[in-house]
Design a protein around this motif. Structure first.
Motif, PDB file in Angstrom:
ATOM      1  N   THR A  30       0.853  -1.191   0.000  1.00  0.00           N
ATOM      2  CA  THR A  30       0.000   0.000   0.000  1.00  0.00           C
ATOM      3  C   THR A  30       0.888   1.239   0.000  1.00  0.00           C
ATOM      4  O   THR A  30       1.814   1.350   0.812  1.00  0.00           O
ATOM      5  CB  THR A  30      -0.921   0.022   1.233  1.00  0.00           C
ATOM      6  N   GLY A  41      -2.777   5.658  -0.530  1.00  0.00           N
ATOM      7  CA  GLY A  41      -3.836   4.686  -0.290  1.00  0.00           C
ATOM      8  C   GLY A  41      -4.020   3.669  -1.394  1.00  0.00           C
ATOM      9  O   GLY A  41      -4.752   2.686  -1.215  1.00  0.00           O
ATOM     10  N   SER A  42      -3.406   3.884  -2.554  1.00  0.00           N
ATOM     11  CA  SER A  42      -3.486   2.877  -3.614  1.00  0.00           C
ATOM     12  C   SER A  42      -2.673   1.653  -3.211  1.00  0.00           C
ATOM     13  O   SER A  42      -1.774   1.735  -2.359  1.00  0.00           O
ATOM     14  CB  SER A  42      -2.970   3.447  -4.933  1.00  0.00           C
ATOM     15  N   SER A  43      -2.983   0.514  -3.820  1.00  0.00           N
ATOM     16  CA  SER A  43      -2.301  -0.719  -3.421  1.00  0.00           C
ATOM     17  C   SER A  43      -2.193  -1.675  -4.591  1.00  0.00           C
ATOM     18  O   SER A  43      -2.857  -1.507  -5.626  1.00  0.00           O
ATOM     19  CB  SER A  43      -3.046  -1.397  -2.262  1.00  0.00           C
ATOM     20  N   SER A  45      -4.820  -3.525  -6.551  1.00  0.00           N
ATOM     21  CA  SER A  45      -5.928  -4.043  -5.749  1.00  0.00           C
ATOM     22  C   SER A  45      -7.133  -3.143  -5.921  1.00  0.00           C
ATOM     23  O   SER A  45      -7.016  -1.957  -6.210  1.00  0.00           O
ATOM     24  CB  SER A  45      -5.531  -4.108  -4.275  1.00  0.00           C
TER      25      SER A  45
END
Length: 669
Positions: A591, A595-597, A668
């Motif tokens: 992550t 906040g992107s993962s 994700s």
């Protein structure tokens, strides 16, 4: 590894040379067992057909019987004698089971009394004197039974006292409207002569069974007013059922929901009048390894149709409709109790048939009795007190045994995981499938009992140095570990293989192939291992060794996070270590600060020659955190080091990333 090395495996650094060494299977490849796990070109199995007549005397609780046992020797060996199983001798004073399994020390019957044995030779009966040894009987033949098709017929008469409820799997019990007789292991049954060890004469110590297949006709004589429901098809309904009952059965054959065949009012009327004389109920079952039945005046009876194709071959001898049935006493009724039993029976048989292999017999019956929780072909004995999710789970589990070991005839007395583990595996998916997951996830004594999450609940077993491996013979598994190891670990191993190693498509194809290859035959664990490797397209020796022959588990750790040339824009470097002896594929979730993962799957091959790896994760910004196995899909035995929150000051290590493995990261959602 030695025993001491096994118990200390987790204290030692994993050795790839040990983990990935070639594995020699116990059963060698030969003309009977092929290298791809299929039966070999010279494979054979013997056949045991029975014509059985028994009578129950409620006044004395004695079952008496006579049978003609026709045995066909398809083996390449002439047989000078035959071995017969007398499982009722489990209850005799001095039985070996009394010493091996202490619960059998408490009560005793006289066991099975053999009144006579004879062999039919040239149309004449020749009386024989058998040799009895615990739960076995040796019958020396007047002349050898020829190989490759030799056939002989034994005539045996016997009687025994039916044990009360302490008999467990076969017993009589008292309900408010009368006695209920749950009858199994009630006739002398052929031992198996196979290509692995010849006669398999393991004594019955209270565990499970190993039987050959054949066609069985049997009759049960009981007082009038009794209902008898048993394995196979009832062949004389005109003689034993009322016109009303036959009409209701015809209605059930067209109904998706249960139809009451014998209601509470019917039972009250029956038990309220004096019954004189007896009735004989006749049944037929083709290509089965066993039969069992229940008899009582106190049972309600309902049924619904099974949405399955019509039967063919011998099981079509009686063209009656194929039905899901339940029989149970009046006190078991209720909206969340046995009123739903037939719904559960219908789902289990139809789901397993569509998913794995077609159900081969006429009916499927659930009995609400004293709580035996035991399975037989076409009929299972469960508890009248079962309700809610427990009733669904036990019904599905016991009926699932129709596939393992009733269709796939593995040796339960030696390889319990091929019975209980395989069955519990298919049960877990049945729970997910039923009524949009009404009783999902499966969470009972058999599977993930603490939380319903198998990856977490199995860890104490993997950490327990005393836990026996799955390959341990059934009679050698302590009761403490029977459910955690044989059922739970046995089932979860297949789930890991399906969901984490092969994937559902490859697994399902291979597993269905295994079932089809060994339906009504006797596979060994080695056959199963070979089928899954050959059809699944993977070398799985490391998995078989760690999960089945040892008690190993995975253990991964995030060691550190840095950046290529100390610049997040050049990507992150995640250092992962393998500390476990079962290197399952594992997901690494990354992550970033916004906040992107993304996720990366680290495959088993990563650990062929090393125990640590540095992964180059493409990215343009600082990493916030990394987590191994974020969804708890694998049984990591120490999750304390599975994650790392990355701070600016602990990700500033200078590294050019030249030795890192560049991996694609899947975003994700």
């Amino acid at each position: 590894m030695s025993g001491s090395a096994i118990t200390s495996a987790y204290a030692a650094e994993p050795d790839p040379r040990e983990i990935f060494a070639p594995l020699s299977y116990p059963q060698p490849v030969n003309v009977y067992h092929s290298s791809n796990g299929a039966p070999g070109p010279a494979a054979w199995k013997n056949k045991a057909d029975y014509a059985i007549q028994v009578k129950i005397d409620p006044a004395t609780h004695v079952l008496s019987g006579q049978e003609t046992l026709t045995y066909t020797n398809n083996s390449p060996d002439a047989l000078p004698s035959l071995w017969i199983q007398l499982d009722q001798n489990l209850y005799a004073l001095g039985a070996r089971a009394s010493f091996a399994t202490p619960r059998w020390l408490r009560n005793h019957t006289g066991g099975m009394v053999i009144d006579s044995v004879s062999v039919l030779t040239n149309g004449k009966d020749t009386v024989l004197t058998p040799t009895l040894s615990d739960t076995r009987m040796l019958v020396a033949l007047p002349k050898d039974l020829p190989a490759k098709g030799g056939k002989t017929a034994l005539k045996i008469t016997w009687h025994y006292a039916i044990p009360p409820e302490w008999g467990g799997r076969t017993a009589y019990s008292q309900d408010k409207d009368g006695e209920v007789y749950e009858i199994a292991q009630f006739y002398p049954r052929m031992a198996v002569y196979d290509d692995v060890r010849g006669w398999d004469t393991s004594p019955y110590l209270g565990q499970e069974f190993y039987l050959d297949y054949g066609d069985i006709d049997y009759s049960v004589t009981v007082p009038k007013g009794f209902l008898v429901v048993g394995s196979g098809a009832l062949t004389n309904p005109q003689e034993v059922l009322t016109t009303q009952e036959r009409n209701r059965l015809a209605d059930a054959a067209k109904s998706e929901t249960r139809v009451q065949i014998r209601s509470a009012a019917d039972v009250k009327a029956i038990v309220g009048q004096i019954q004189n004389g007896t009735q004989t109920w006749r049944f037929h079952m083709n290509n089965t390894r066993d039969v069992a039945f229940v008899a009582s005046p106190a049972l309600l009876w309902d049924a619904a149709k099974l949405d399955l194709p019509p039967l063919e071959d011998g099981n079509a001898k009686n063209p009656s409709p194929r039905l899901a049935m339940s029989v149970y006493p009046a006190e078991a009724t209720g909206a969340n109790k046995w009123d739903r039993s037939t719904e559960y029976v219908k789902h289990a048989i139809e789901y397993f048939s569509g998913k794995w292999y077609p159900y081969p017999w006429p009916n499927a019956i659930n009995v609400g009795g004293h709580g035996a929780a035991m399975e037989y072909p076409g009929i299972v004995f469960d508890g009248k007190e079962d309700a809610n999710s427990e009733l669904f789970w036990v019904t599905t589990h016991e009926l699932g045994h129709g596939w393992f070991p009733m269709i796939v005839g593995s040796n339960e007395r030696r390889h319990a995981f091929m019975d209980e583990g395989f069955n519990t595996f298919i049960d877990a998916y049945a729970s997910d499938h039923f009524n949009h997951g009404e009783f999902a996830p499966k969470k009972d004594v058999e599977f993930a009992p603490q939380t319903g999450r198998p990856a977490d609940d199995i860890v104490p077993v993997l950490k327990d140095a005393a836990a026996p491996p799955l390959m341990t013979e059934a009679d050698l598994v302590p009761e403490k570990y029977r459910h955690p190891v044989t059922y739970f670990k046995g089932a979860y191993g297949l789930q890991l293989l399906r969901e984490q190693i092969l994937g559902p498509d490859r697994f399902d194809r291979a597993f269905k192939r295994y079932i089809a290859l060994w339906a009504f035959k006797h596979p060994t664990p080695s056959d199963f291992f070979r089928v899954m490797e050959s059809e699944g397209g993977e070398n799985l020796s490391w998995f078989w060794r760690g999960w089945y022959f040892k008690n190993w588990g995975p253990d991964y750790a995030v060691q550190s996070v840095s950046y290529v040339k100390n610049n997040p824009a050049d990507g992150a470097l995640v250092h992962v270590a393998n500390k476990g002896w079962l290197p399952l594929p594992v997901v690494l979730a990354v992550t970033w600060i916004d906040g992107s993962s993304a996720r990366v799957i680290i495959p088993t091959e990563t650990w062929y020659q090393k125990n640590d790896v540095t992964l180059h994760i493409p990215g343009k910004q600082p990493v916030k955190s990394v987590v191994l196995d974020p969804d708890h899909k694998i049984p990591d035995i120490n999750r304390a080091d599975n994650s790392l929150d990355v701070k600016a000051d602990n990700a500033a290590t200078q590294d050019d990333g030249k030795n890192a493995v560049s991996v694609p990261a899947v975003p994700s959602h």
